[in-house]
Design a protein around this motif. Structure first.
Motif, mmCIF file in Angstrom:
data_model
loop_
_atom_site.group_PDB
_atom_site.id
_atom_site.type_symbol
_atom_site.label_atom_id
_atom_site.label_comp_id
_atom_site.label_asym_id
_atom_site.label_seq_id
_atom_site.Cartn_x
_atom_site.Cartn_y
_atom_site.Cartn_z
ATOM 1 N N GLY A 2 -18.302 -18.096 -18.390
ATOM 2 C CA GLY A 2 -17.185 -17.601 -18.451
ATOM 3 C C GLY A 2 -16.708 -17.015 -17.011
ATOM 4 O O GLY A 2 -15.679 -17.034 -16.823
ATOM 5 N N LEU A 3 -17.684 -16.749 -16.047
ATOM 6 C CA LEU A 3 -17.579 -16.621 -14.815
ATOM 7 C C LEU A 3 -16.733 -17.898 -13.837
ATOM 8 O O LEU A 3 -15.965 -17.949 -13.119
ATOM 9 C CB LEU A 3 -18.801 -16.233 -14.058
ATOM 10 C CG LEU A 3 -19.418 -14.967 -14.381
ATOM 11 C CD1 LEU A 3 -20.724 -14.547 -13.504
ATOM 12 C CD2 LEU A 3 -18.467 -13.674 -13.791
ATOM 13 N N GLY A 4 -17.230 -18.999 -14.309
ATOM 14 C CA GLY A 4 -16.884 -20.325 -14.000
ATOM 15 C C GLY A 4 -15.305 -20.304 -14.184
ATOM 16 O O GLY A 4 -14.684 -20.835 -13.393
ATOM 17 N N GLY A 5 -15.076 -20.226 -15.697
ATOM 18 C CA GLY A 5 -13.728 -20.189 -16.014
ATOM 19 C C GLY A 5 -12.849 -19.346 -15.029
ATOM 20 O O GLY A 5 -11.843 -19.555 -14.755
ATOM 21 N N LEU A 6 -13.321 -18.099 -14.783
ATOM 22 C CA LEU A 6 -12.410 -17.095 -14.066
ATOM 23 C C LEU A 6 -12.255 -17.697 -12.527
ATOM 24 O O LEU A 6 -11.200 -17.689 -11.939
ATOM 25 C CB LEU A 6 -13.259 -15.820 -13.938
ATOM 26 C CG LEU A 6 -13.385 -14.902 -15.028
ATOM 27 C CD1 LEU A 6 -14.252 -13.658 -15.072
ATOM 28 C CD2 LEU A 6 -11.882 -14.515 -15.490
ATOM 29 N N LEU A 7 -13.385 -18.237 -11.893
ATOM 30 C CA LEU A 7 -13.149 -18.842 -10.654
ATOM 31 C C LEU A 7 -12.295 -19.846 -10.553
ATOM 32 O O LEU A 7 -11.321 -19.984 -9.675
ATOM 33 C CB LEU A 7 -14.714 -19.322 -10.186
ATOM 34 C CG LEU A 7 -15.487 -18.089 -9.821
ATOM 35 C CD1 LEU A 7 -16.974 -18.693 -9.498
ATOM 36 C CD2 LEU A 7 -15.065 -17.118 -8.938
ATOM 37 N N VAL A 8 -12.127 -20.859 -11.671
ATOM 38 C CA VAL A 8 -11.686 -21.917 -11.727
ATOM 39 C C VAL A 8 -10.109 -21.612 -11.758
ATOM 40 O O VAL A 8 -9.417 -22.091 -10.979
ATOM 41 C CB VAL A 8 -12.158 -23.107 -12.671
ATOM 42 C CG1 VAL A 8 -11.044 -24.306 -12.654
ATOM 43 C CG2 VAL A 8 -13.341 -23.584 -12.126
ATOM 44 N N GLY A 9 -9.585 -20.664 -12.727
ATOM 45 C CA GLY A 9 -8.547 -20.333 -12.898
ATOM 46 C C GLY A 9 -7.754 -19.667 -11.886
ATOM 47 O O GLY A 9 -6.842 -19.898 -11.384
ATOM 48 N N THR A 10 -8.719 -18.653 -11.299
ATOM 49 C CA THR A 10 -7.924 -17.939 -10.259
ATOM 50 C C THR A 10 -7.746 -18.782 -9.017
ATOM 51 O O THR A 10 -6.653 -18.698 -8.271
ATOM 52 C CB THR A 10 -8.844 -16.880 -9.818
ATOM 53 O OG1 THR A 10 -9.286 -16.050 -11.103
ATOM 54 C CG2 THR A 10 -8.455 -15.960 -8.886
ATOM 55 N N ALA A 11 -8.888 -19.634 -8.681
ATOM 56 C CA ALA A 11 -8.649 -20.493 -7.493
ATOM 57 C C ALA A 11 -7.473 -21.341 -7.453
ATOM 58 O O ALA A 11 -6.798 -21.556 -6.723
ATOM 59 C CB ALA A 11 -9.881 -21.056 -7.252
ATOM 60 N N VAL A 12 -7.233 -21.907 -8.423
ATOM 61 C CA VAL A 12 -6.019 -23.023 -8.928
ATOM 62 C C VAL A 12 -4.786 -22.294 -8.724
ATOM 63 O O VAL A 12 -4.003 -22.691 -8.059
ATOM 64 C CB VAL A 12 -6.177 -23.579 -9.929
ATOM 65 C CG1 VAL A 12 -4.846 -24.398 -10.556
ATOM 66 C CG2 VAL A 12 -7.297 -24.579 -10.323
ATOM 67 N N ALA A 13 -4.862 -20.835 -9.260
ATOM 68 C CA ALA A 13 -3.330 -20.250 -9.101
ATOM 69 C C ALA A 13 -3.053 -19.728 -7.532
ATOM 70 O O ALA A 13 -1.849 -19.788 -7.160
ATOM 71 C CB ALA A 13 -3.627 -18.937 -9.958
ATOM 72 N N ILE A 14 -4.135 -19.480 -6.821
ATOM 73 C CA ILE A 14 -4.209 -19.224 -5.434
ATOM 74 C C ILE A 14 -3.574 -20.322 -4.520
ATOM 75 O O ILE A 14 -2.792 -20.209 -3.828
ATOM 76 C CB ILE A 14 -5.313 -18.379 -4.984
ATOM 77 C CG1 ILE A 14 -5.508 -17.184 -5.576
ATOM 78 C CG2 ILE A 14 -5.252 -18.200 -3.397
ATOM 79 C CD1 ILE A 14 -6.881 -16.425 -5.245
#
Length: 849
Positions: A68-80
């Motif tokens: 779950g934390l990995g999904g949050l990091l990957v999704g947020t980082a790509v958007a930024i």
């Protein structure tokens, strides 16, 4: 004396804030991420984490949190990163999909990855399967969910999707609009859906439901309130008439400075803090009291796994008890499997059956014969991983561990001991074997959907049901369980049950009386030639009726266990028939070989708070008294003359038919790709599709845009389209293309940026080439658009050729990385009319595609 009044020219309204939220890109680098959006992203991440925690009851441990934390990091980082690189929405989403597959392996399936972190063919396929099928698997599999291997992909995918969409909304959509409650609430849709998914896909036992719910509500309400108070002041200032100066303090609240109600910064801050504290305390008190009063009990909670029918239906397979005589006759001397770690008196359980339809004892169907199937039915088999759920009703003070190797056994019912804790397959492909395992925790029965084959080895660690003396069960009632109803019980069974019970009163005494009557009054016979009397196989209603109506009770474990279970059910006792093996374990033996002669069946009855107590009603006596009834004498029959043979030859009665001996399967196997070819196709196809698929789509969109600009409309519009194509190409290469400037001004700024880029890449200003003159082309386009004369096709072709040549030159001078990114970007001029007239284009972020 009249004094002339002087008027000061009104100044334009000015709004100044101490916190800058400018998102304009600088000439030295990519645009900065909006400062206020960082707070929004942090709040969204915390709310998503609270929602993901609801899946703890399904996974059983906290390993899913890493996914779950990995999904949050990957999704947020790509958007930024997409925002800072000025990628369009479509391009940013495609980049997010690529990052999902490229970075998901270490968070979800490190064991299947290359060197733990690199994606492999298996992990890439798992990321796709988990995103599609994980939603159905998590509500149909038994908890804790440990198989299939791609199950951790579900929290990873859900968190990635919510983080990507929410971060893009917070950075691209919300900063340019007036902050209102409903606009801010749109960012909460994703976290709320994630929170609901944790509830619906969990179990009856919620994970800190009150604490998580109150925390979620408090954080969301406080965030909406504070963000609205900061955004509403700037919006209010923008609505003031010209000439009304407004000064905004450090807290974002305007003060007029003219004695019209100045509010001090410290006073307003105290009010906001006091209001927030009141909101938090009120939410905690109301949430705690309402949660305690309105929270439903565990058995009344609505979860999807209780509403969805399990995918495995045991009624597709034959009843184990129906093949009882096959073991005693056909497989009597055949080694079935070898067991290590078995002690004297231990029984191997094959299947527990609690449903009877007058023909067979069987496990209940997935919906139960009465239509009231549930998780406690003997037919509710669920996929489990290595860890197996605890039994519904059992008491144990002893554990056992046995290793079983299949030799001559082949069936879907998996032999085991007691109530397993773990099942480990010793085969090299143990994970693939474990995915075929289904288990019913209430009956302790396991099935192997692909069938047990010779050479399978597995180790079972299990808890054994505690044994009790009859004295310990005198005052213990039977358990109140809802079992499938039995049908077509013969009347003689009910009558014999009343006869055997007699005057006994307690359940244990009545059950022991039935057990002893069957064991002492009956005789054992498997129907073999060596037996003293024949015994018919089966346990249907007619066979059980025959057991009691003949002069002597004659049968084996199949008939006696069935009869006692029916008698117990006629007395409203929860009883079931269990089939398994009872081997004789020599003292000091390390392993035991199980053959067909070791097959047996017994009865189990559930006692409240105790568990399932076994009963063995099969007699040991095999010397059956001989019937004295004389056999009827055979009488000779008169001979009958046979009719004469017909003259027709056999060949005359047959018709020649050509038969194709090849089967459909053989015809279908004429062309099959080898395994290595499939591995190459999937291994190389998925990355190539992820890269070239978006590239082809964007290339098609650009080609369509160019054709429309070059071929549609009058000549002046087509010439203006050449300039639009040029500026869009520059924007896709990363240049800052102004949207509120004339063509000449745009050309001058683009030339300056191009020269600066060449100097920066060459690191030697004197060696940089002077870029081609865009100003000349801009003037030529302006003359064609504004001179009022018709523009012929030759002029259109000339302008397009010059524009494309200039664009090709700047692409050639750009680095390969910028050219690659430009292929994945698509920029489109918003308003062709304003471009034609030379006026400003549609407002938008400078340089934003």
């Amino acid at each position: 004396m009249i004094r002339a009044a002087t008027r000061r020219a009104p100044r334009p309204a000015a709004v100044s804030t101490s916190t800058s939220t400018s998102t304009s890109p600088s000439a030295d680098g990519p645009p900065a991420f909006p400062q206020q959006a960082w707070i929004d992203v942090a709040v969204i991440g915390v709310l998503c984490l609270l929602g993901i925690l609801g899946l703890e009851t399904s996974f059983g441990d906290y390993n899913f949190l890493l996914a779950g934390l990995g999904g949050l990091l990957v999704g947020t980082a790509v958007a930024i990163v997409g925002y800072r690189l000025r990628l369009g929405v479509l391009t940013a989403v495609l980049a997010g999909v690529l990052a999902y597959f490229a970075l998901g392996t270490p968070f979800t399936m490190p064991a299947q990855g290359l060197f733990v972190v690199l994606p492999s063919l298996e992990s890439t396929a798992g990321l796709a399967l988990g995103a599609v099928f994980g939603w159905a698997d998590i509500v149909t599999l038994g908890t804790p969910v440990e198989a299939p291997y791609y199950m951790p992909v579900l929290p990873y995918f859900a968190a990635w999707l919510v983080a990507l969409v929410s971060t893009m909304l917070a950075s691209r959509w919300l900063p340019g609009r007036r902050r209102t409650v409903w606009r801010a609430s749109l960012l909460l849709i994703g976290p709320v859906l994630l929170y609901l998914a944790g509830i619906l896909m969990g179990t009856d036992e919620a994970y800190y439901a009150a604490l998580r719910g109150v925390a979620f509500a408090v954080i969301a309400l406080v965030w909406i309130g504070w963000r609205r108070s900061r955004g509403s002041v700037a919006a209010s200032a923008a609505d003031l008439p010209n000439g009304s100066p407004v000064r905004v303090g450090t807290d974002g609240v305007g003060t007029d400075g003219v004695g019209t109600g100045r509010v001090g910064t410290g006073r307003l801050l105290r009010r906001k803090v006091l209001g927030t504290a009141t909101l938090v305390v009120g939410a905690v008190l109301v949430g705690s009291l309402a949660g305690a009063a309105l929270t439903p009990p565990s058995d009344a909670r609505f979860v999807l796994r209780d509403e969805i029918e399990p995918p495995f239906d045991p009624l597709q397979f034959a009843s184990p008890l129906a093949g009882f005589r096959m073991y005693t006759k056909t497989l009597a001397d055949t080694p079935l499997f070898t067991v290590q770690g078995l002690e004297s008196g231990d029984l191997l359980r094959l299947a527990s059956m609690d449903s009877y339809d007058g023909k067979l004892w069987n496990v209940a169907g997935s919906g139960g014969p009465s239509g009231s199937g549930g998780p406690g039915d003997s037919g509710s088999f669920r996929l489990v991983g290595r860890s197996i759920p605890e039994p519904v009703l059992a008491t144990s003070v002893q554990n056992a561990e046995v290793s079983i190797t299949a030799t001559g056994y082949s069936d879907v019912w998996l032999p085991g001991i007691g109530y397993p804790h773990t099942v480990d397959f010793d085969d090299a492909d143990s994970r693939a074997l474990a995915e075929n395992l289904r288990y019913n925790s209430s009956s302790g029965t396991a099935v192997f959907t692909s069938g047990v084959e010779e050479g399978y080895e597995y180790t079972i660690a299990a808890a054994l049901q505690q044994t009790y003396r009859d004295e310990d069960l005198e005052n213990v009632p039977v358990a109140q369980l809802t079992l499938p109803t039995v049908q077509n019980i013969p009347d003689v069974v009910v009558a014999k049950a009343d006869e055997f019970v007699g005057t006994t009163e307690t359940p244990i005494d009545q059950l022991r009386a039935i057990e002893q009557a069957l064991k002492t009054q009956g005789f054992l016979s498997h129907g073999l030639a060596s037996d003293g009397a024949p015994s018919r196989a089966g346990h249907g209603a007619d066979r059980i009726d025959e057991l009691f109506t003949r002069s002597q009770m004659l049968g084996d474990q199949e008939q006696y266990a069935s009869a006692m279970a029916l008698m117990a059910r006629s007395l409203n006792y929860p009883a079931r028939v269990v089939m398994g093996f009872a081997p004789e374990v020599p003292e000091g033996a390390d392993s035991v070989e199980i053959t067909g002669t070791n097959v047996t069946a017994w009865v189990e009855v559930a006692f409240e708070g105790i568990g399932w107590i076994p009963f063995f009603p099969t007699p040991d006596q095999t010397d059956v008294p001989q019937d004295q009834t004389p056999k009827p004498k055979t009488e000779p029959q008169p001979q009958v003359r046979q009719p004469p043979r017909a003259d027709n030859e056999a060949d005359d009665l047959l018709t020649a038919v050509e038969i194709d001996d090849s089967t459909e399967d053989e015809q279908d196997r004429d062309f099959e790709l080898p395994a290595w070819a499939w591995a190459v196709i999937f291994g190389a196809g998925i990355p190539l599709l992820a890269f070239f698929g978006p590239l082809l789509v964007i290339a098609a969109l650009k080609a369509r845009r160019r054709r429309r600009r070059r071929n549609r409309g009058a000549g002046d519009l087509r010439v203006a389209g050449a300039w639009e194509e040029l500026t869009d190409g520059y924007g896709e290469l990363g240049f800052d293309v102004p949207t509120r400037s004339s063509r000449r001004q745009v050309a001058e700024q683009l030339e300056a940026q191009q020269l600066e880029a060449q100097q920066r890449e060459a690191q030697q200003p004197d060696t940089a080439q002077q870029p081609s003159s865009l100003v000349t082309l801009a003037r030529s386009v302006d003359r064609a658009v504004f001179n009022g004369q018709p523009v012929d096709d030759a002029a259109v072709t000339r302008h397009w050729s010059e524009a494309l040549a200039s664009l090709g030159a700047v692409r050639a001078s750009a680095g390969w990385a910028r050219r690659l990114i430009a292929r994945f970007r698509i920029r489109s001029t918003r308003s062709p009319r304003s471009t034609r007239s030379g006026g400003p284009g549609r407002p938008g972020r400078p340089g934003k595609p």
